[in-house]
Write an enzyme that holds these catalytic residues in place. Structure first.
Site, PDB file in Angstrom:
ATOM      1  N   SER A 193      27.397  34.944  81.871  1.00 28.91           N
ATOM      2  CA  SER A 193      28.594  35.466  81.145  1.00 28.91           C
ATOM      3  C   SER A 193      27.808  36.145  79.827  1.00 28.91           C
ATOM      4  O   SER A 193      26.703  36.833  80.076  1.00 28.91           O
ATOM      5  CB  SER A 193      29.317  34.325  80.535  1.00 28.91           C
ATOM      6  OG  SER A 193      30.190  34.580  79.844  1.00 28.91           O
ATOM      7  N   TYR A 216      34.685  45.267  80.451  1.00 31.83           N
ATOM      8  CA  TYR A 216      33.609  44.400  80.424  1.00 31.83           C
ATOM      9  C   TYR A 216      33.751  42.969  79.819  1.00 31.83           C
ATOM     10  O   TYR A 216      33.722  41.974  80.445  1.00 31.83           O
ATOM     11  CB  TYR A 216      32.229  44.943  79.940  1.00 31.83           C
ATOM     12  CG  TYR A 216      31.247  44.197  79.941  1.00 31.83           C
ATOM     13  CD1 TYR A 216      30.310  44.161  80.886  1.00 31.83           C
ATOM     14  CD2 TYR A 216      30.695  43.556  78.655  1.00 31.83           C
ATOM     15  CE1 TYR A 216      29.022  43.471  80.952  1.00 31.83           C
ATOM     16  CE2 TYR A 216      29.483  42.615  78.650  1.00 31.83           C
ATOM     17  CZ  TYR A 216      28.630  42.705  79.636  1.00 31.83           C
ATOM     18  OH  TYR A 216      27.745  41.733  79.658  1.00 31.83           O
ATOM     19  N   LYS A 220      34.148  38.972  81.368  1.00 28.00           N
ATOM     20  CA  LYS A 220      33.121  37.740  80.717  1.00 28.00           C
ATOM     21  C   LYS A 220      33.861  36.553  80.626  1.00 28.00           C
ATOM     22  O   LYS A 220      33.502  35.350  80.626  1.00 28.00           O
ATOM     23  CB  LYS A 220      32.102  38.242  79.770  1.00 28.00           C
ATOM     24  CG  LYS A 220      31.310  39.217  80.180  1.00 28.00           C
ATOM     25  CD  LYS A 220      30.520  38.752  81.461  1.00 28.00           C
ATOM     26  CE  LYS A 220      29.442  39.860  81.955  1.00 28.00           C
ATOM     27  NZ  LYS A 220      28.674  38.902  83.084  1.00 28.00           N
TER      28      LYS A 220
END
Length: 377
Positions: A193, A216, A220
């Site tokens: 992560s 993005y 995560k």
């Protein structure tokens, strides 16, 4: 040599940066933590044959020049090519691994990408002036494209969110297909992560992040939710089928998900000229000197948390309830490495359980739908 003394590790995205350091550190710590009778097969994946050959060459040099002489006898390297945003490629990798191996002990899901376009410099400088450490720990000034989708091969049809598939769904689909191998081994699924897994970037109604301004970071956050809720009762109706092994498969344990991040490393995820690279590294050192624990800077230091999860004993991980915590690679002001727990916003709350259930439901719906598409080829 007993079969139990031969371990198998799969690492995605290993051709540079944190990925190559993960591979090197995994080899280093295996040699330290395991007796001389134990062996390791490290299976790396890259997107191209050229990158694979370069990575194998780098790791072979590491074996010969850095590790003890017996390392070349105890460690075997293998490479497979995969594009995690192409589900035909993902399924082909799964079939090849099932054909060639009988178990998997560690799967480190490191490959990743972003729709990065550059830096919003005004936002960057204002953020630094307001709070230097926060600006370079939790940046929000990376400019990203919106709406990226990848068309799947004509034999399958359809499109999927590019960053979503490359960072989360490609891994998710792969892991399910490999559940028989994972169940036969130690079965540690280790997600990579980020500190940038901001809740505000994720929308359950846009799980693929196609409309997200920060796709993005959205992926995560989704990674955090999936991993941390994988063993919760609320997610069980959807997580249990995901973890189910194929009929007739030898099963020793239910695989477990673990969540890690590499801290803040000096990588080239956004291309910068050499002057800006030096400025970036300097800003990271300043943050470390100001007390930030997360500025690992070195990608080798950034690999610490994930490799610790892989190499730790079952007893150590169980005692720490490690599968319920997000673990980060960290350092002190002097660069001394450590692994540090990270608080995830909403963790342990009823809202997080409900969000986890909804994410697992949508991910399973997507997996089953794409599985049907792939089966019709």
């Amino acid at each position: 040599m007993a079969e139990g003394n031969h371990f198998f590790a799969l690492l995605t995205g290993s051709n540079g940066g944190v990925g190559l350091s993960l591979a090197q550190r995994l080899l280093d710590e295996f040699m330290i933590t395991h007796p001389s009778t134990d062996h390791l097969t490290l299976i790396i994946t890259t997107r191209s044959a050229i990158k694979g050959a370069q990575t194998l060459s780098a790791l072979t040099k590491h074996l010969v020049k850095v590790l003890p002489p017996d390392a070349t006898k105890r460690i075997q390297l293998a490479h497979y090519q995969v594009d995690l945003s192409n589900l035909v490629s993902v399924e082909a990798l799964a079939k090849a691994l099932i054909r060639n191996y009988s178990r998997l002990d560690y799967v480190i899901l490191n490959a990743g990408m972003g729709a990065f376009l550059g830096i919003d410099w005004l936002n960057c400088f204002v953020s630094l002036l307001k709070n230097w450490v926060a600006a370079v720990s939790y940046p929000s000034f990376k400019r990203q494209a919106v709406g990226w989708k990848t068309a799947q091969p004509a034999s399958v049809g359809g499109e999927i969110g590019t960053v979503f598939c490359g960072n989360v769904f490609g891994h998710y689909y792969l892991v399910h297909e490999l559940m028989g191998l994972l169940s036969a081994g130690k079965g540690r699924i280790i997600w990579t992560s980020s500190l940038e897994a901001y809740p505000w970037t994720f929308n359950i109604d846009d799980i693929e992040g196609i409309k997200a301004s920060h796709s993005y970071e959205s992926t995560k956050r989704l990674t955090d939710i999936i991993s941390l809720t994988s063993e919760l009762p609320a997610a069980a109706p959807y997580a249990d089928p995901f973890f189910r092994t194929p009929a007739g498969t030898e099963k020793s344990r239910r695989p477990r998900m673990y969540l890690t991040h590499p801290g803040v490393c000096a990588t080239a995820i956004i291309p910068l000229n050499i002057i800006l690279v030096y400025c970036m590294v300097f800003s990271f050192y300043v943050a470390r000197w100001l007390g930030s624990p997360w500025h690992t800077i070195s990608t080798y230091s950034g690999a610490k948390a994930a490799v610790w999860i892989a190499m730790a004993t079952d007893e150590e991980l169980d005692a720490k309830k490690a599968d319920r915590i997000k673990w980060g690679s960290a350092t002190d002001r002097y660069g001394e490495e450590l692994v540090k727990a990270v608080e995830v916003e909403g963790e342990g709350s009823e809202e997080m359980e409900e969000l986890g259930r909804d994410c697992w439901r949508k991910m399973e719906e997507l997996r089953i739908n794409w599985k049907k598409r792939l089966s019709k080829r």
